[in-house]
Scaffold this motif. Structure first.
Motif, PDB file in Angstrom:
ATOM      1  N   ILE A  67      23.700 123.694 -71.588  1.00  0.00           N
ATOM      2  CA  ILE A  67      22.365 123.521 -72.163  1.00  0.00           C
ATOM      3  C   ILE A  67      22.514 123.195 -73.654  1.00  0.00           C
ATOM      4  O   ILE A  67      23.597 123.281 -74.214  1.00  0.00           O
ATOM      5  CB  ILE A  67      21.478 124.769 -71.999  1.00  0.00           C
ATOM      6  N   SER A  68      21.387 122.815 -74.270  1.00  0.00           N
ATOM      7  CA  SER A  68      21.419 122.482 -75.691  1.00  0.00           C
ATOM      8  C   SER A  68      21.155 123.735 -76.520  1.00  0.00           C
ATOM      9  O   SER A  68      20.566 124.695 -76.031  1.00  0.00           O
ATOM     10  CB  SER A  68      20.344 121.443 -75.992  1.00  0.00           C
ATOM     11  N   SER A  69      21.593 123.693 -77.777  1.00  0.00           N
ATOM     12  CA  SER A  69      21.328 124.829 -78.664  1.00  0.00           C
ATOM     13  C   SER A  69      19.827 124.968 -78.909  1.00  0.00           C
ATOM     14  O   SER A  69      19.329 126.038 -79.226  1.00  0.00           O
ATOM     15  CB  SER A  69      22.071 124.649 -79.989  1.00  0.00           C
ATOM     16  N   GLU A  70      19.107 123.868 -78.740  1.00  0.00           N
ATOM     17  CA  GLU A  70      17.651 123.909 -78.909  1.00  0.00           C
ATOM     18  C   GLU A  70      17.005 124.848 -77.906  1.00  0.00           C
ATOM     19  O   GLU A  70      16.003 125.502 -78.205  1.00  0.00           O
ATOM     20  CB  GLU A  70      17.073 122.498 -78.685  1.00  0.00           C
ATOM     21  N   GLU A  71      17.591 124.878 -76.705  1.00  0.00           N
ATOM     22  CA  GLU A  71      17.009 125.736 -75.678  1.00  0.00           C
ATOM     23  C   GLU A  71      17.148 127.202 -76.065  1.00  0.00           C
ATOM     24  O   GLU A  71      16.225 127.991 -75.867  1.00  0.00           O
ATOM     25  CB  GLU A  71      17.723 125.455 -74.350  1.00  0.00           C
ATOM     26  N   VAL A  72      18.318 127.543 -76.629  1.00  0.00           N
ATOM     27  CA  VAL A  72      18.511 128.925 -77.075  1.00  0.00           C
ATOM     28  C   VAL A  72      17.550 129.218 -78.239  1.00  0.00           C
ATOM     29  O   VAL A  72      16.950 130.289 -78.309  1.00  0.00           O
ATOM     30  CB  VAL A  72      19.974 129.176 -77.493  1.00  0.00           C
ATOM     31  N   ALA A  73      17.386 128.224 -79.124  1.00  0.00           N
ATOM     32  CA  ALA A  73      16.453 128.403 -80.233  1.00  0.00           C
ATOM     33  C   ALA A  73      15.043 128.669 -79.701  1.00  0.00           C
ATOM     34  O   ALA A  73      14.334 129.560 -80.180  1.00  0.00           O
ATOM     35  CB  ALA A  73      16.460 127.161 -81.126  1.00  0.00           C
ATOM     36  N   ARG A  74      14.651 127.917 -78.694  1.00  0.00           N
ATOM     37  CA  ARG A  74      13.326 128.125 -78.097  1.00  0.00           C
ATOM     38  C   ARG A  74      13.200 129.531 -77.526  1.00  0.00           C
ATOM     39  O   ARG A  74      12.159 130.175 -77.633  1.00  0.00           O
ATOM     40  CB  ARG A  74      13.072 127.090 -76.995  1.00  0.00           C
ATOM     41  N   ALA A  75      14.268 129.995 -76.895  1.00  0.00           N
ATOM     42  CA  ALA A  75      14.246 131.350 -76.326  1.00  0.00           C
ATOM     43  C   ALA A  75      13.987 132.382 -77.425  1.00  0.00           C
ATOM     44  O   ALA A  75      13.201 133.313 -77.251  1.00  0.00           O
ATOM     45  CB  ALA A  75      15.564 131.636 -75.611  1.00  0.00           C
ATOM     46  N   VAL A  76      14.654 132.213 -78.567  1.00  0.00           N
ATOM     47  CA  VAL A  76      14.476 133.160 -79.675  1.00  0.00           C
ATOM     48  C   VAL A  76      13.043 133.077 -80.189  1.00  0.00           C
ATOM     49  O   VAL A  76      12.385 134.098 -80.432  1.00  0.00           O
ATOM     50  CB  VAL A  76      15.469 132.851 -80.825  1.00  0.00           C
ATOM     51  N   ILE A  77      12.546 131.865 -80.339  1.00  0.00           N
ATOM     52  CA  ILE A  77      11.209 131.671 -80.897  1.00  0.00           C
ATOM     53  C   ILE A  77      10.137 132.199 -79.953  1.00  0.00           C
ATOM     54  O   ILE A  77       9.184 132.850 -80.363  1.00  0.00           O
ATOM     55  CB  ILE A  77      10.975 130.164 -81.177  1.00  0.00           C
ATOM     56  N   GLU A  78      10.329 131.944 -78.662  1.00  0.00           N
ATOM     57  CA  GLU A  78       9.272 132.272 -77.701  1.00  0.00           C
ATOM     58  C   GLU A  78       9.369 133.694 -77.151  1.00  0.00           C
ATOM     59  O   GLU A  78       8.442 134.170 -76.497  1.00  0.00           O
ATOM     60  CB  GLU A  78       9.270 131.240 -76.568  1.00  0.00           C
ATOM     61  N   ALA A  79      10.468 134.371 -77.420  1.00  0.00           N
ATOM     62  CA  ALA A  79      10.599 135.748 -76.928  1.00  0.00           C
ATOM     63  C   ALA A  79       9.528 136.607 -77.582  1.00  0.00           C
ATOM     64  O   ALA A  79       9.258 136.482 -78.775  1.00  0.00           O
ATOM     65  CB  ALA A  79      11.994 136.285 -77.249  1.00  0.00           C
TER      66      ALA A  79
END
Lengths: 438, 438
Positions: free
Chosen positions: A379-391
């Motif tokens: 997956i892209s690092s953006e997806e992990v970033a989204r996880a952090v933001i949306e958690a």
């Protein structure tokens, strides 16, 4: 001091030839988008073109303005203040050639004339000021993004370098002041002012020495009890103190006294320039954080490095509650470690990060989270970033996405949402340590 | 071990579907410009397209190659080694699923088969290897520039992140090895190998724990007596050690024992990931430096910060000889400080920097120079960079050009000439401290 940092009008005195300092300041003010009146003043008159706009240069100032920025030869400054003193509230004297080169008498005269007219002075021998939320860039230094950090710097060059480096670190500024010889206003005044300035969330202070230790202590106490004050003290070592004396003429004094003062007033002392930015980044995001940290990572090694540093800095690796461990176990693959540091392993995706953050965040044994991401596979690092933001997590989260180019998209997304990235596990750990001191 | 790091031919075993790990490794090897034979192997045969080239996939390996890279399910690896053991010198086993998940017996079988055929093993459960000067990138990690640093990393993910960050810091690499479970070859073997590798100027080592302490000590001593060895030890704290145990299964052991070993063997221990790069940068440039430092700056504040840090780290602010002071006085403007730190003030240009560096460099009381540059006024940072490059000075010079974008051109020019920049005065000071330990 609003007339300095939120001026409605400004007059600039000096040479407006291209490349001259007054010209560069005028250009910075115009390019920065200042919406108030701007009046260039030079006895020779004429016009000056700046970024496609033409300004008439007034031979003298004839109307009231909030602030004057003065870049004329030192010896003419006192009489200028005498002449315009009743038209201005404050003067920023960029000109050098005062007490720093032994012209103590000239500086005294300057102060005296200013006092007579009720004018407050910044400088002389300084790099100027920014009131960023008024889009007022009254300095030749590089412009910065609006944000919550007020930077107070005794050294103009340090301040200029710090602004540029702050830009690179994604820091937003409320204000900048370089106060040079501090003939009138000094660090103590600025500390008190920014303590009450509503756009300022944190104050960063670079000092070599102060003139009035007692007043400084009081101002520091006042400011630090209202918002985070980060201090970088130069001239700590014997040779450093000597060098500072010859640089700003300030008596650096015993470092032990300063250290005690910082501790007593709850100011956050940092040891390195890089730490000044890192602490500023942390305090732009959060006012404080507790000491019990949960580390969430997709790679064991960096998790261990973060853990080492957190413990070394006196923070606690939070002991997760039984319920938390059970719930993590229920959805994480068996190879994951559900002990803190929590290792989500290399193929961790959006869901795994998001749910883990949420579960851990609900644990009452956890005060704050350190979320690490090395370039994920699949997956892209953006997806992990989204996880952090949306958690859904109201507790402070400090992120360490690492490996430069490979996580750039994720870091950009985080920063767009106001989550500043710390590039190594140890720098992220230090950020949490500073937050825990408030 | 030349067959690993300077191979003439390589066979890759695994799936060559786009996105599969074996495919990514094949692509990295092809894109990296490897000039030896490349043989993809998969029982299904067929062809694979990589970067515009078509490779025939062999159903089995039938000719000798130096090294095999293996990315097939763990349970099939021992029998593969048995099958191809007489055709290969070494095998890099990327596949996971061995002792790290409890399959100790399978790992023992693997080692035994390899031994029987005289095959040396790297891994299993590792991220692969680079032999950069042979343009051999036998890993899915990001490719790097050729240079002098060999990176040995117990953690694959740490290694991968470190390579990417090293790229950003302008570090050149001779080799990279991630050795995972270290079933056969481990850190001690690699230390000895790179100690004798002529392309390697310095070795960086990330370890959590070692299996054979005595052997490690001997290898560390052997390597560190030949070239700089920089060590980042993870698992120093109680919680960190516990986390390391669950991560690589390594017993981190008492940190005190490691520390003593590092000291005794003259290995350079760093505490943070960022320091690993900074030390590597320093040692890529210079084998060592003395303890008496001259600081040359165009701005007082950063000069003071550098001085503070140097003294704190136990270095000396060199006391300049009378002749040096006199000569500096003869050509520097009166506002400049000719005491160490030497302040050339804001309008310092090419000539002022160059001559000062040369005069100071001739002083027998000076071992090394720390040259600081904040964005100069009137001239470009490139001009100061040229002064540093063109100054006739055989002593080690560490540079700190600071303020990001504003000194970018100067920094780029310095790096083109092999002079790596340290972005803050303190990081530059630390670089000199590490150099002084050799």
């Amino acid at each position: 001091m609003d007339f300095f940092f939120y001026p409605r009008s400004v007059a600039i005195f000096g040479s407006f030839k291209e490349g001259a300092i007054a010209y560069e300041i005028l250009r910075n003010i115009v390019d920065g988008g200042f919406e108030g009146r701007i009046i260039p003043v030079n006895p020779k008159g004429g016009t000056v073109q700046v970024s496609g706009k033409t300004f008439e240069i007034r031979p003298k100032l004839e109307e009231p303005v909030d602030t004057a920025i003065i870049v004329i030869p030192a010896k003419f400054v006192p009489s200028l203040i005498d002449e315009i003193g009743d038209l201005i509230e404050g003067a920023v004297v960029i000109s050098a050639g005062f007490s720093e080169v032994g012209n103590v008498e000239l500086e005294r005269e300057l102060v005296e004339k200013a006092k007579r007219h009720g004018v407050r002075l910044i400088g002389p021998n300084c790099a100027g000021i920014f009131g960023v939320h008024r889009k007022f860039f009254g300095s030749f230094e590089v412009r910065v993004k609006p944000g919550g950090l007020a930077l107070i710097s005794q050294s103009g060059a340090f301040g200029g370098a710090a602004l540029a480096m702050g830009n690179e670190e994604g820091i937003g500024f409320s204000a900048f002041v370089s106060y040079g010889n501090a003939a009138d206003l000094n660090e103590s005044d600025f500390l008190r002012y920014f303590a009450d300035d509503e756009n300022t969330k944190a104050i960063a202070l670079y000092i070599e020495g102060v003139k009035d230790g007692r007043r400084f202590m009081e101002a520091l106490h006042y400011a630090a009890s209202r918002k985070p004050v980060i201090v970088l003290k130069a001239g700590k070592s014997a040779s450093g103190a000597k060098a500072a004396a010859s640089h700003t003429g300030s008596l650096a004094g015993s470092y032990e006294i300063y250290r005690a003062a910082f501790k007593q007033t709850m100011a956050i002392e940092v040891e390195e320039m890089e730490e000044l930015f890192d602490a500023a980044k942390a305090f732009e995001m959060y006012p404080k954080a507790g000491r019990r940290v949960a580390v969430i990572t997709n790679s064991g090694g960096p998790g261990v490095l973060a853990t080492d540093k957190l413990e070394k800095l006196g923070l606690e690796i939070a002991k997760l509650g039984d319920e938390t461990v059970e719930e993590l176990r229920s959805f994480l693959p068996p190879q994951c470690s559900v002990k803190n540091p929590i290792d989500l392993i290399a193929d961790a995706d959006y869901k795994r990060y998001k749910r883990t953050i949420e579960v851990v965040c609900r644990d009452e044994n956890v005060d704050s989270l350190l979320v690490i991401c090395v370039p994920p596979i699949f997956i892209s690092s953006e997806e992990v970033a989204r996880a952090v933001i949306e958690a859904d997590c109201p507790k402070p989260i400090i992120v360490n996405f690492m490996a430069g180019e490979l996580v750039r998209d994720g870091v950009n997304l985080l920063e767009k949402r106001g989550l500043k990235n710390f590039p190594t596990p140890e720098r992220a750990a230090k950020a949490l340590a500073w937050l825990s001191l408030r």
